[in-house]
Design an enzyme around this catalytic site. Sequence first.
Site, PDB file in Angstrom:
ATOM      1  N   GLU A  42      89.024  50.382  87.763  1.00 51.53           N
ATOM      2  CA  GLU A  42      88.893  50.058  86.347  1.00 51.53           C
ATOM      3  C   GLU A  42      89.490  51.159  85.464  1.00 51.53           C
ATOM      4  OE1 GLU A  42      85.236  48.937  83.261  1.00 51.53           O
ATOM      5  OE2 GLU A  42      84.841  50.156  85.038  1.00 51.53           O
ATOM      6  N   LYS A 115      85.982  41.576  80.337  1.00 50.80           N
ATOM      7  CA  LYS A 115      84.681  41.968  80.879  1.00 50.80           C
ATOM      8  C   LYS A 115      83.547  41.332  80.082  1.00 50.80           C
ATOM      9  CE  LYS A 115      82.372  46.259  82.383  1.00 50.80           C
ATOM     10  NZ  LYS A 115      82.583  47.729  82.467  1.00 50.80           N
ATOM     11  N   CYS A 152      83.410  46.051  87.029  1.00 51.56           N
ATOM     12  CA  CYS A 152      82.351  47.057  87.070  1.00 51.56           C
ATOM     13  C   CYS A 152      80.957  46.478  86.812  1.00 51.56           C
ATOM     14  CB  CYS A 152      82.676  48.203  86.122  1.00 51.56           C
ATOM     15  SG  CYS A 152      81.783  49.736  86.526  1.00 51.56           S
TER      16      CYS A 152
END
Length: 290
Positions: A42, A115, A152
């Site tokens: 990331e 995200k 993540c």
Amino acid sequence: MTLTVAAIQMKMTDVIADNIFVADALVRQAARRGAQVVVIPELFEGLYFCKDRSPDNFSRAREITANPTVEHFRKLASELRVALPVSVFERQNNSYFNTVVMVDATGDVLGIYRKSHIPDGPGYSEKFYFSPGDTGFQVWNTVHGRVGVGICWDQWFPEAARTMALQGAEVLVYPTAIGTEPQNPAWDSSGHWQRVMQGHAAANLMPIVAANRYGHEVGESCDITFYGSSFIADNTGQIVAVAGRDEEAVLVASFDRQEMQSLRASWGLFRDRRPDLYGNVTSLDGTTTA
């Protein structure tokens, strides 16, 4: 039909060109070992800037179509015939997102994923920078297979993994930046981090690829030691490749796509689901929806 995946583990500097150079070399190494889908950590273009809340860091963001990092890895993907989820800091008009650009093995951009779950805690002040993703969870039909991508903090949520599985993913990949907790540096979440994703793999009968950064990064308000430990788990949740805590690494593993599909069909986990009973999951407090 074989699906070969790779996780890249690397240490970042604050010089974009240096990080691209290292990532490029590691992707090439993965391709030489037969990888078809290669996962880079990331926000690999630089240090993890979310340690601090600084307006200056918004200058790091680029529009997708004007991002030279995306263009670089489009060319690399086409050259090596590998699919690459490329993690970038995206600016679109006046909004900012933590985004993965899905580049196919042809070099074509298949789409983006923004995200969904944005953390906000000491050392991980992402809500200062990123709006919650509005793309929904994405699964892409790449040249080599159907790939679902989370970023993540997304990896802690079983709903995200299940949603991608229901959309036909064959493998779930997670570019990651995780390490010590500034409020308690002795707290080591690495085992917990791995186990939660192993559970996603086992519950959905598909491999998981997690690519983390490593190294000690010092910010203005705190410092974080990113603990590496990148790994690949098979479709039963067993870890089949894992990196150390403080090393550059290229992890590679291969899976039989037909064998995995047969197991998913015969095991009954998807057949026996009861979505009619899961309405509570769609509310924040667990109350039954109307």
